[in-house]
Design a protein around this motif. Structure first.
Motif, PDB file in Angstrom:
ATOM      1  N   PHE A  19      -2.289   5.465   9.961  1.00 28.05           N
ATOM      2  CA  PHE A  19      -2.153   6.379  11.079  1.00 28.05           C
ATOM      3  C   PHE A  19      -2.006   7.789  10.514  1.00 28.05           C
ATOM      4  O   PHE A  19      -1.732   7.961   9.330  1.00 28.05           O
ATOM      5  CB  PHE A  19      -0.910   6.043  11.917  1.00 28.05           C
ATOM      6  CG  PHE A  19      -1.038   4.759  12.675  1.00 28.05           C
ATOM      7  CD1 PHE A  19      -0.901   3.523  12.040  1.00 28.05           C
ATOM      8  CD2 PHE A  19      -1.310   4.758  14.033  1.00 28.05           C
ATOM      9  CE1 PHE A  19      -1.029   2.336  12.740  1.00 28.05           C
ATOM     10  CE2 PHE A  19      -1.442   3.580  14.748  1.00 28.05           C
ATOM     11  CZ  PHE A  19      -1.300   2.374  14.089  1.00 28.05           C
ATOM     12  N   ARG A  20      -2.175   8.782  11.367  1.00 25.98           N
ATOM     13  CA  ARG A  20      -1.960  10.150  10.935  1.00 25.98           C
ATOM     14  C   ARG A  20      -1.318  10.964  12.050  1.00 25.98           C
ATOM     15  O   ARG A  20      -1.495  10.664  13.223  1.00 25.98           O
ATOM     16  CB  ARG A  20      -3.261  10.802  10.477  1.00 25.98           C
ATOM     17  CG  ARG A  20      -4.309  10.986  11.556  1.00 25.98           C
ATOM     18  CD  ARG A  20      -5.617  11.482  10.936  1.00 25.98           C
ATOM     19  NE  ARG A  20      -6.657  11.705  11.940  1.00 25.98           N
ATOM     20  CZ  ARG A  20      -7.918  12.028  11.628  1.00 25.98           C
ATOM     21  NH1 ARG A  20      -8.280  12.162  10.359  1.00 25.98           N
ATOM     22  NH2 ARG A  20      -8.796  12.238  12.596  1.00 25.98           N
ATOM     23  N   GLN A  21      -0.578  11.967  11.610  1.00 22.50           N
ATOM     24  CA  GLN A  21       0.116  12.811  12.576  1.00 22.50           C
ATOM     25  C   GLN A  21       0.025  14.257  12.128  1.00 22.50           C
ATOM     26  O   GLN A  21       0.514  14.604  11.047  1.00 22.50           O
ATOM     27  CB  GLN A  21       1.574  12.383  12.721  1.00 22.50           C
ATOM     28  CG  GLN A  21       2.308  13.073  13.845  1.00 22.50           C
ATOM     29  CD  GLN A  21       3.634  12.403  14.159  1.00 22.50           C
ATOM     30  OE1 GLN A  21       4.191  11.656  13.356  1.00 22.50           O
ATOM     31  NE2 GLN A  21       4.152  12.650  15.355  1.00 22.50           N
ATOM     32  N   ALA A  22      -0.609  15.073  12.963  1.00 21.72           N
ATOM     33  CA  ALA A  22      -0.691  16.502  12.717  1.00 21.72           C
ATOM     34  C   ALA A  22       0.498  17.182  13.389  1.00 21.72           C
ATOM     35  O   ALA A  22       1.084  16.633  14.325  1.00 21.72           O
ATOM     36  CB  ALA A  22      -2.005  17.041  13.259  1.00 21.72           C
TER      37      ALA A  22
ATOM     38  N   THR B 269      -6.639  17.105   8.547  1.00 22.78           N
ATOM     39  CA  THR B 269      -5.346  17.520   8.011  1.00 22.78           C
ATOM     40  C   THR B 269      -4.205  16.901   8.821  1.00 22.78           C
ATOM     41  O   THR B 269      -4.155  17.032  10.040  1.00 22.78           O
ATOM     42  CB  THR B 269      -5.225  19.053   8.033  1.00 22.78           C
ATOM     43  OG1 THR B 269      -6.184  19.601   7.137  1.00 22.78           O
ATOM     44  CG2 THR B 269      -3.824  19.490   7.620  1.00 22.78           C
ATOM     45  N   ALA B 270      -3.314  16.204   8.128  1.00 23.90           N
ATOM     46  CA  ALA B 270      -2.204  15.515   8.784  1.00 23.90           C
ATOM     47  C   ALA B 270      -1.357  14.820   7.727  1.00 23.90           C
ATOM     48  O   ALA B 270      -1.746  14.751   6.554  1.00 23.90           O
ATOM     49  CB  ALA B 270      -2.719  14.472   9.778  1.00 23.90           C
ATOM     50  N   VAL B 271      -0.223  14.311   8.167  1.00 22.17           N
ATOM     51  CA  VAL B 271       0.529  13.369   7.351  1.00 22.17           C
ATOM     52  C   VAL B 271      -0.018  11.977   7.656  1.00 22.17           C
ATOM     53  O   VAL B 271      -0.114  11.592   8.823  1.00 22.17           O
ATOM     54  CB  VAL B 271       2.040  13.431   7.642  1.00 22.17           C
ATOM     55  CG1 VAL B 271       2.775  12.370   6.823  1.00 22.17           C
ATOM     56  CG2 VAL B 271       2.581  14.823   7.348  1.00 22.17           C
ATOM     57  N   TYR B 272      -0.385  11.260   6.617  1.00 20.96           N
ATOM     58  CA  TYR B 272      -0.959   9.932   6.777  1.00 20.96           C
ATOM     59  C   TYR B 272       0.101   8.878   6.462  1.00 20.96           C
ATOM     60  O   TYR B 272       0.777   8.942   5.430  1.00 20.96           O
ATOM     61  CB  TYR B 272      -2.162   9.765   5.850  1.00 20.96           C
ATOM     62  CG  TYR B 272      -3.389  10.454   6.387  1.00 20.96           C
ATOM     63  CD1 TYR B 272      -3.476  11.841   6.409  1.00 20.96           C
ATOM     64  CD2 TYR B 272      -4.458   9.718   6.901  1.00 20.96           C
ATOM     65  CE1 TYR B 272      -4.593  12.493   6.924  1.00 20.96           C
ATOM     66  CE2 TYR B 272      -5.581  10.355   7.412  1.00 20.96           C
ATOM     67  CZ  TYR B 272      -5.639  11.732   7.419  1.00 20.96           C
ATOM     68  OH  TYR B 272      -6.746  12.376   7.931  1.00 20.96           O
ATOM     69  N   TYR B 273       0.218   7.919   7.380  1.00 19.29           N
ATOM     70  CA  TYR B 273       1.211   6.860   7.264  1.00 19.29           C
ATOM     71  C   TYR B 273       0.534   5.499   7.145  1.00 19.29           C
ATOM     72  O   TYR B 273      -0.438   5.212   7.851  1.00 19.29           O
ATOM     73  CB  TYR B 273       2.115   6.830   8.498  1.00 19.29           C
ATOM     74  CG  TYR B 273       2.957   8.061   8.687  1.00 19.29           C
ATOM     75  CD1 TYR B 273       2.495   9.128   9.444  1.00 19.29           C
ATOM     76  CD2 TYR B 273       4.218   8.162   8.110  1.00 19.29           C
ATOM     77  CE1 TYR B 273       3.265  10.263   9.629  1.00 19.29           C
ATOM     78  CE2 TYR B 273       4.998   9.295   8.292  1.00 19.29           C
ATOM     79  CZ  TYR B 273       4.502  10.336   9.048  1.00 19.29           C
ATOM     80  OH  TYR B 273       5.277  11.461   9.227  1.00 19.29           O
ATOM     81  N   CYS B 274       1.096   4.695   6.292  1.00 16.00           N
ATOM     82  CA  CYS B 274       0.711   3.303   6.163  1.00 16.00           C
ATOM     83  C   CYS B 274       1.683   2.469   6.991  1.00 16.00           C
ATOM     84  O   CYS B 274       2.881   2.791   7.069  1.00 16.00           O
ATOM     85  CB  CYS B 274       0.788   2.912   4.690  1.00 16.00           C
ATOM     86  SG  CYS B 274       0.567   1.178   4.326  1.00 16.00           S
TER      87      CYS B 274
ATOM     88  N   THR C 104       2.185  10.569   3.518  1.00 13.22           N
ATOM     89  CA  THR C 104       1.663  11.431   2.459  1.00 13.22           C
ATOM     90  C   THR C 104       0.799  12.512   3.116  1.00 13.22           C
ATOM     91  O   THR C 104       0.016  12.231   4.017  1.00 13.22           O
ATOM     92  CB  THR C 104       0.866  10.625   1.424  1.00 13.22           C
ATOM     93  OG1 THR C 104       0.469  11.491   0.352  1.00 13.22           O
ATOM     94  CG2 THR C 104      -0.366   9.964   2.015  1.00 13.22           C
ATOM     95  N   GLN C 105       0.970  13.745   2.661  1.00 13.83           N
ATOM     96  CA  GLN C 105       0.292  14.871   3.284  1.00 13.83           C
ATOM     97  C   GLN C 105      -1.137  14.998   2.781  1.00 13.83           C
ATOM     98  O   GLN C 105      -1.386  14.974   1.562  1.00 13.83           O
ATOM     99  CB  GLN C 105       1.046  16.174   2.985  1.00 13.83           C
ATOM    100  CG  GLN C 105       0.380  17.423   3.532  1.00 13.83           C
ATOM    101  CD  GLN C 105       0.449  17.532   5.039  1.00 13.83           C
ATOM    102  OE1 GLN C 105       1.499  17.318   5.634  1.00 13.83           O
ATOM    103  NE2 GLN C 105      -0.670  17.873   5.670  1.00 13.83           N
TER     104      GLN C 105
END
Length: 122
Positions: A37-40, A89-94, A116-117
């Motif tokens: 997943f990712r979160q900007a 561009t985002a923080v990526y989550y596993c 991880t950014q």
């Protein structure tokens, strides 16, 4: 209990590639559906990709550019990201889910990494 640790993020230019890794603890890694997943900033956490016993699935925005894979012998899931764009561009989550199905909603995941950014400059 599953612990997840992401790595591989960084600052790249438009069009570059990155490979994210997520190392998992636990003996039953192969039975989990794994997702990215990712979160900007200021936005919700969005589904990117997942891999289960049934197969893989991707968000439309990354399909054809990103590839999720897993190595059960290494308890690791990867996200190969090609042709990166500034909007990636985002923080990526596993994340890991006990469900063996097409799991795209973050609420259906049981365990999360710290993130991880990834920053893509134009």
């Amino acid at each position: 209990q599953v612990q997840l640790v992401e790595s591989g993020g960084g600052l790249v230019q438009t069009g570059a590639s990155l490979r994210l890794s997520c190392a998992a603890s636990g003996r039953t890694f192969s039975s989990y559906t794994m997702g990215w997943f990712r979160q900007a900033p200021g936005k919700e956490r969005d589904f990117v990709a997942m891999v289960s016993l049934s197969g893989t699935d991707y968000a439309p925005s990354v399909k054809g550019r990103f590839t999720i894979s897993r190595d059960n012998a290494k308890n690791t899931v990867y996200l190969q990201m090609n042709s990166l764009k500034p909007e990636d561009t985002a923080v990526y989550y596993c994340a890991a889910s006990r469900l063996n199905s097409r799991v795209v909603h973050p609420r259906l995941y049981n365990y999360w990494g710290q993130g991880t950014q990834v920053t893509v400059s134009s």
